[in-house]
Design an enzyme around this catalytic site. Structure first.
Site, PDB file in Angstrom:
ATOM      1  N   HIS A  91       4.315   9.011  -6.083  1.00  0.00           N
ATOM      2  CA  HIS A  91       2.759   8.625  -6.563  1.00  0.00           C
ATOM      3  C   HIS A  91       1.830   9.006  -7.590  1.00  0.00           C
ATOM      4  O   HIS A  91       1.992   7.647  -7.824  1.00  0.00           O
ATOM      5  CB  HIS A  91       2.426   9.095  -4.930  1.00  0.00           C
ATOM      6  CG  HIS A  91       0.822   8.212  -4.809  1.00  0.00           C
ATOM      7  ND1 HIS A  91       0.201   6.804  -5.118  1.00  0.00           N
ATOM      8  CD2 HIS A  91      -1.071   8.345  -5.922  1.00  0.00           C
ATOM      9  CE1 HIS A  91      -1.170   6.280  -5.192  1.00  0.00           C
ATOM     10  NE2 HIS A  91      -1.397   7.555  -5.995  1.00  0.00           N
ATOM     11  N   LYS A 149      -4.191   4.355   7.923  1.00  0.00           N
ATOM     12  CA  LYS A 149      -4.311   3.638   6.142  1.00  0.00           C
ATOM     13  C   LYS A 149      -3.164   2.704   5.691  1.00  0.00           C
ATOM     14  O   LYS A 149      -2.966   2.077   5.311  1.00  0.00           O
ATOM     15  CB  LYS A 149      -5.322   4.843   5.526  1.00  0.00           C
ATOM     16  CG  LYS A 149      -5.843   3.911   3.931  1.00  0.00           C
ATOM     17  CD  LYS A 149      -4.838   4.157   2.764  1.00  0.00           C
ATOM     18  CE  LYS A 149      -4.906   4.150   1.457  1.00  0.00           C
ATOM     19  NZ  LYS A 149      -4.064   4.256   0.669  1.00  0.00           N
ATOM     20  N   GLU A 190      -2.420  -0.454  -5.422  1.00  0.00           N
ATOM     21  CA  GLU A 190      -2.001   0.610  -5.507  1.00  0.00           C
ATOM     22  C   GLU A 190      -0.514   1.378  -5.918  1.00  0.00           C
ATOM     23  O   GLU A 190       0.982   1.065  -5.343  1.00  0.00           O
ATOM     24  CB  GLU A 190      -1.988   1.069  -3.909  1.00  0.00           C
ATOM     25  CG  GLU A 190      -2.161   2.292  -4.092  1.00  0.00           C
ATOM     26  CD  GLU A 190      -2.003   3.478  -2.771  1.00  0.00           C
ATOM     27  OE1 GLU A 190      -2.028   4.391  -1.829  1.00  0.00           O
ATOM     28  OE2 GLU A 190      -3.470   2.502  -2.327  1.00  0.00           O
ATOM     29  N   ASP A 211      -5.651 -13.216   6.182  1.00  0.00           N
ATOM     30  CA  ASP A 211      -7.808 -12.930   6.111  1.00  0.00           C
ATOM     31  C   ASP A 211      -7.368 -10.971   6.554  1.00  0.00           C
ATOM     32  O   ASP A 211      -7.062 -10.716   7.048  1.00  0.00           O
ATOM     33  CB  ASP A 211      -8.737 -13.648   7.195  1.00  0.00           C
ATOM     34  CG  ASP A 211      -9.538 -12.248   7.438  1.00  0.00           C
ATOM     35  OD1 ASP A 211      -9.713 -11.200   6.566  1.00  0.00           O
ATOM     36  OD2 ASP A 211     -10.320 -12.916   7.668  1.00  0.00           O
TER      37      ASP A 211
END
Length: 422
Positions: free
Chosen positions: A375, A260, A82, A276
């Protein structure tokens, strides 16, 4: 830790120059980055990691700069696809440096495994019978991994709950285990399977599930930072950041995206170090459910008496330095070497600090110019490359997309065609 994580102009360097800078500050040989070359994980090695291998997928690995944790500078590898994630974490870490960076702490590396017993006619009585056999069951569990005790870990306790479910009451025993520098899944799962038959016999039922819980609420990492109001952009930005946090604390719709943003940083470091990501994500989101059963913000933002923001974050953090991909994946070994962490607790605290940095950056952007400005500028590069731009064509296409605020593939294709027709 790194001699200095404040690498001014780092983003303008070539890949090779960045490697040399990281190696210089971390005291590593530049050859450590060979593992991060395409093909660093070969198909033959991948064949031994998972089943039905057909290839290897590459993920960009960047370095978050400016990070100071407990007074020590650290360069942090982050694996993510991202745009803006690495840059945002670095920028927020730069702001946090004004007031000393991030301060972290953690509990011990304690994991739990559950054994579910069904068909018990007297669950309350069974619970007490199992507790009466606590020493016997702990000894049986401990015998499965005697080396764990040799390095200072091992079984700490056995607790028992009764869980009401539609049509049944289950007796659920928890093995509480200090797993030291391992993530711990294999160790606690082996123990749970070993004690299950005897535990079911004592309870007078039948064992079904024998597996760890990813709600690692006994293995917590914490980070906090004081954010200078002026460095953030002034009193109005501070107030709006507090408003943004308060909505996340009260509204699950906002909290999901707020959290998030935290996990953008957390998962990138967890992935880079071969840990993990799903286990960490599951634990984090379960931790986000507050005492009232509301899914809420994992972090907190408060204004102190000086008008600065105090940002804090607490997360379950089941990460390790031994076992799994942390040892078998060459890129993970290289990433851990760059961080210079020596214990699983230290790694967990670093991951949490980066998660908080990512959160700070996102909330600040939302309270200011909006998330899209930075972004989408970075995303424009992905669009340009996706439509076939190469070399200096990429920057030329990106410049037009940004000036027009047209971050679309069709416009990028048209701009590229115009460039090539000249």
């Amino acid at each position: 830790m790194a001699q200095n994580s404040r690498l001014t102009g780092f983003r303008t360097l070539t890949v090779q120059e960045r490697r040399e800078a990281v190696a210089r500050e971390s005291g590593l040989e530049p050859a450590v980055f060979d593992a991060l070359e395409p093909g660093g994980l070969g198909v033959e090695a991948a064949e031994h990691m998972i089943e039905n291998v057909v290839g290897v997928m590459g993920i960009p690995v960047g370095i978050a700069t400016n990070v100071t944790v407990n007074g020590r500078d650290v360069l942090v590898p982050m694996a993510t696809e991202e745009p803006s994630v690495v840059a945002a974490a670095s920028n927020a870490a730069r702001i946090a440096r004004v007031r000393g960076g991030f301060t972290t702490s953690s509990t011990g590396p304690v994991m739990q495994a559950q054994v579910q017993v069904v068909d018990v006619v007297d669950p309350a009585g069974a619970r007490l019978r199992v507790l009466e056999a606590r020493d016997e069951l702990i000894a049986l569990a401990a015998s499965q991994d005697p080396k764990l005790a040799e390095v200072g870990g091992g079984v700490l306790d056995l607790t028992v709950r009764t869980v009401e479910a539609p049509g049944a009451t289950y007796v659920v025993a928890h093995l509480v285990v200090d797993v030291r520098d391992a993530m711990g899944a294999n160790a606690v799962n082996t123990m749970a399977e070993a004690v299950a038959p005897r535990l079911a016999e004592i309870a007078g039922g039948r064992a079904v599930l024998r597996i760890l819980t990813n709600k690692a609420d006994l293995r917590l990492s914490r980070a906090r930072a004081v954010l200078d109001a002026e460095a953030l952009g002034g009193a109005e930005i501070v107030d709006d950041m507090i408003h943004a946090y308060r909505l996340a604390a009260a509204d699950p719709y906002r909290a999901a995206t707020h959290n998030k943003g935290i996990m953008n940083g957390v998962s990138a470091v967890v992935l880079a170090t071969g840990n993990d990501t799903r286990a960490v994500e599951a634990g984090a989101h379960s931790h986000a459910v507050n005492a009232d059963g509301l899914y809420s913000s994992l972090s907190t933002f408060e204004k102190n008496a000086d008008g600065d923001i105090v940002a804090t974050l607490e997360l379950p953090m089941p990460v390790g330095l031994v076992g799994g991909a942390t040892r078998s994946h060459p890129a993970a070994r290289a990433a851990i070497a760059v961080t210079e962490v020596t214990t699983a607790r230290e790694l967990g605290e670093l991951v949490t600090a980066v998660g908080l940095a990512q959160n700070i950056a996102a909330v600040r952007a939302l309270a200011g110019e909006g998330i899209q400005r930075g972004h989408m500028s970075l995303h424009a590069k992905n669009i340009a490359i996706a439509v076939g731009a190469a070399g200096d064509e990429v920057d030329r296409v990106v410049a037009v997309l940004i000036s027009e605020k047209a971050f679309r593939h069709d416009r990028a294709e048209a701009v590229l065609a115009e460039i090539r027709s000249r």
